[in-house]
Design an enzyme around this catalytic site. Structure first.
Site, PDB file in Angstrom:
ATOM      1  N   PRO A   2       0.802  -1.220   0.000  1.00 38.88           N
ATOM      2  CA  PRO A   2       0.000   0.000   0.000  1.00 38.88           C
ATOM      3  C   PRO A   2       0.836   1.272   0.000  1.00 38.88           C
ATOM      4  O   PRO A   2       1.636   1.503   0.896  1.00 38.88           O
ATOM      5  CB  PRO A   2      -0.826  -0.126   1.283  1.00 38.88           C
ATOM      6  CG  PRO A   2      -0.114  -1.115   2.129  1.00 38.88           C
ATOM      7  CD  PRO A   2       0.627  -2.012   1.213  1.00 38.88           C
ATOM      8  N   GLU A   3       0.673   2.075  -1.031  1.00 41.11           N
ATOM      9  CA  GLU A   3       1.237   3.426  -1.082  1.00 41.11           C
ATOM     10  C   GLU A   3       0.043   4.375  -1.074  1.00 41.11           C
ATOM     11  O   GLU A   3      -1.073   3.963  -0.767  1.00 41.11           O
ATOM     12  CB  GLU A   3       2.117   3.581  -2.333  1.00 41.11           C
ATOM     13  CG  GLU A   3       3.261   2.553  -2.359  1.00 41.11           C
ATOM     14  CD  GLU A   3       4.169   2.666  -3.574  1.00 41.11           C
ATOM     15  OE1 GLU A   3       4.341   3.778  -4.083  1.00 41.11           O
ATOM     16  OE2 GLU A   3       4.689   1.622  -4.008  1.00 41.11           O
ATOM     17  N   LYS A  61       1.009   7.801   3.738  1.00 42.59           N
ATOM     18  CA  LYS A  61       0.544   6.427   3.909  1.00 42.59           C
ATOM     19  C   LYS A  61      -0.076   6.193   5.275  1.00 42.59           C
ATOM     20  O   LYS A  61      -0.466   5.064   5.583  1.00 42.59           O
ATOM     21  CB  LYS A  61       1.713   5.456   3.696  1.00 42.59           C
ATOM     22  CG  LYS A  61       2.384   5.582   2.324  1.00 42.59           C
ATOM     23  CD  LYS A  61       3.691   4.812   2.271  1.00 42.59           C
ATOM     24  CE  LYS A  61       4.558   5.295   1.133  1.00 42.59           C
ATOM     25  NZ  LYS A  61       5.922   4.731   1.196  1.00 42.59           N
ATOM     26  N   HIS A  98      -3.894 -14.234  10.252  1.00 39.91           N
ATOM     27  CA  HIS A  98      -3.398 -12.863  10.114  1.00 39.91           C
ATOM     28  C   HIS A  98      -4.263 -11.810  10.797  1.00 39.91           C
ATOM     29  O   HIS A  98      -3.993 -10.623  10.699  1.00 39.91           O
ATOM     30  CB  HIS A  98      -3.237 -12.503   8.632  1.00 39.91           C
ATOM     31  CG  HIS A  98      -2.337 -13.449   7.892  1.00 39.91           C
ATOM     32  ND1 HIS A  98      -2.547 -13.804   6.581  1.00 39.91           N
ATOM     33  CD2 HIS A  98      -1.235 -14.120   8.296  1.00 39.91           C
ATOM     34  CE1 HIS A  98      -1.606 -14.661   6.213  1.00 39.91           C
ATOM     35  NE2 HIS A  98      -0.794 -14.868   7.235  1.00 39.91           N
ATOM     36  N   ARG A 118       2.542  -9.582   7.410  1.00 44.84           N
ATOM     37  CA  ARG A 118       3.958  -9.351   7.732  1.00 44.84           C
ATOM     38  C   ARG A 118       4.172  -8.491   8.970  1.00 44.84           C
ATOM     39  O   ARG A 118       5.306  -8.194   9.328  1.00 44.84           O
ATOM     40  CB  ARG A 118       4.666  -8.728   6.525  1.00 44.84           C
ATOM     41  CG  ARG A 118       4.679  -9.676   5.347  1.00 44.84           C
ATOM     42  CD  ARG A 118       5.385  -9.089   4.132  1.00 44.84           C
ATOM     43  NE  ARG A 118       4.962  -9.799   2.939  1.00 44.84           N
ATOM     44  CZ  ARG A 118       5.212  -9.408   1.698  1.00 44.84           C
ATOM     45  NH1 ARG A 118       5.898  -8.307   1.480  1.00 44.84           N
ATOM     46  NH2 ARG A 118       4.789 -10.100   0.670  1.00 44.84           N
ATOM     47  N   ARG A 270      16.163  -3.389  -2.049  1.00 43.77           N
ATOM     48  CA  ARG A 270      14.994  -3.755  -2.831  1.00 43.77           C
ATOM     49  C   ARG A 270      15.380  -3.636  -4.291  1.00 43.77           C
ATOM     50  O   ARG A 270      16.529  -3.848  -4.624  1.00 43.77           O
ATOM     51  CB  ARG A 270      13.795  -2.877  -2.460  1.00 43.77           C
ATOM     52  CG  ARG A 270      13.987  -1.408  -2.722  1.00 43.77           C
ATOM     53  CD  ARG A 270      13.068  -0.574  -1.885  1.00 43.77           C
ATOM     54  NE  ARG A 270      13.505  -0.649  -0.489  1.00 43.77           N
ATOM     55  CZ  ARG A 270      12.891  -0.031   0.505  1.00 43.77           C
ATOM     56  NH1 ARG A 270      11.834   0.688   0.270  1.00 43.77           N
ATOM     57  NH2 ARG A 270      13.341  -0.117   1.724  1.00 43.77           N
TER      58      ARG A 270
END
Length: 284
Positions: A2-3, A61, A98, A118, A270
DNA sequence: CAAACTACCTGACTGC
DNA sequence: TGCAGTCAGGTAGTTT
């Protein structure tokens, strides 16, 4: 991942779902989801029970629910956080690996779940934070903020002594941009990710920021970008902007502009995707 | 003070 | 089949 466009999509869904509703109970199922809340899980549950959600706001964000008495509760989705309406995807908390936080409301309407595979995301109570939670005072305005000033952001970029992509990802310079939209903006502005910020002209910096604004605006109109089930809106639906990506995730495929194979380079633990013809590297 | 680096996480995937 | 290694990456805290 998500951005800004994905978080804004979630904000709109949360607003429609939460506005005017009174929280009856909160259940934290994983301490890491409230690690930034100093009082811990018990305090988080206690302080939110009985509060009414008046609004849902966003900067970059981050998003926060405005509560009564000028307080707020701040949230960040991290890499994989989701807010999901109702008891989906599984009514049994123990049955969903989750599920991190579960909200129930006084009106007995649909509940709300915060899920996060995560665990980089989380929530924290922000006393007096209705206007802007103190914890995110350092976050710059984002390009979709009505108060965003391009000239100010251009100046902030050019004052940095680093590469343009690091500056784009620095949330104190301009917020909301993550790895995907940084690569897309740089491709649109024909700018290599390592180009030094202090050697950009005002026009070059302006072009990169305008490209970031454009690509995020278009992604928002498409409901956000999604490569897998990790990013979804509050109803569990994926956006479809990934079909419009020109470079991100397209290593070895033809550049849509010139046909040259897209390159993937290691960058900040990355990847950066770029066209070696459209985006010439700076001299070493 | 600013820039750069690292820890934090889980699950999908790859190669042997 | 199993297992180690790699990758995804935003942010806060630490180091340079």
């Amino acid at each position: 991942m998500p951005e800004l466009p994905e978080v804004e999509t979630v904000r709109r869904g949360l607003l429609a779902h939460l506005q005017g509703r009174r929280i009856r109970s909160v259940r934290v199922l994983h301490d890491r989801a409230v690690r930034r809340h100093l009082g811990g899980a018990d305090d988080f549950q206690r302080v939110l029970a009985g509060r009414t959600v008046a609004d849902v706001r966003r900067r970059g964000k981050y998003l926060w629910w405005v509560l009564d008495d000028d307080d707020a509760v701040l949230a960040h989705l991290g890499m994989s956080g989701q807010f999901r309406v109702g008891s989906a995807p599984n009514p049994d908390p123990a049955g969903h690996p989750h599920l991190r936080i579960r909200f129930a409301f006084d009106d007995d309407g649909p509940g709300l779940d915060f899920l996060d595979q995560r665990t980089f995301g989380g929530m924290t109570f922000a006393p007096g934070g209705a206007e802007l939670p103190a914890a995110i005072a350092h976050i710059a305005r984002d390009p979709l903020d009505p108060m965003f000033e391009p000239a100010s952001a251009i100046g902030a970029v050019r004052r940095k002594h680093t590469g343009i992509k690091r500056a784009l990802l620095d949330q104190t310079v301009v917020s909301g941009v993550g790895n995907i939209y940084a690569d897309e903006a740089l491709w649109r502005a024909r700018t290599h990710f390592e180009r030094p910020t202090d050697r950009l002209t005002r026009a070059q910096a302006a072009a990169v920021l305008a490209a970031a604004t454009d690509v995020m605006t278009q992604a928002l109109a498409a409901g956000g970008t999604s490569f897998d089930a990790l990013y979804v809106n509050v109803n569990g639906e994926s956006g479809y902007f990934d079909r419009s990506l020109n470079v991100y995730g397209r290593a070895d495929q033809a550049c849509p502009r010139c046909g040259t194979p897209i390159r993937r380079s290691a960058f900040m633990n990355r990847s950066s995707y770029w066209c070696p013809r459209c985006q010439r590297p700076p001299r070493a």
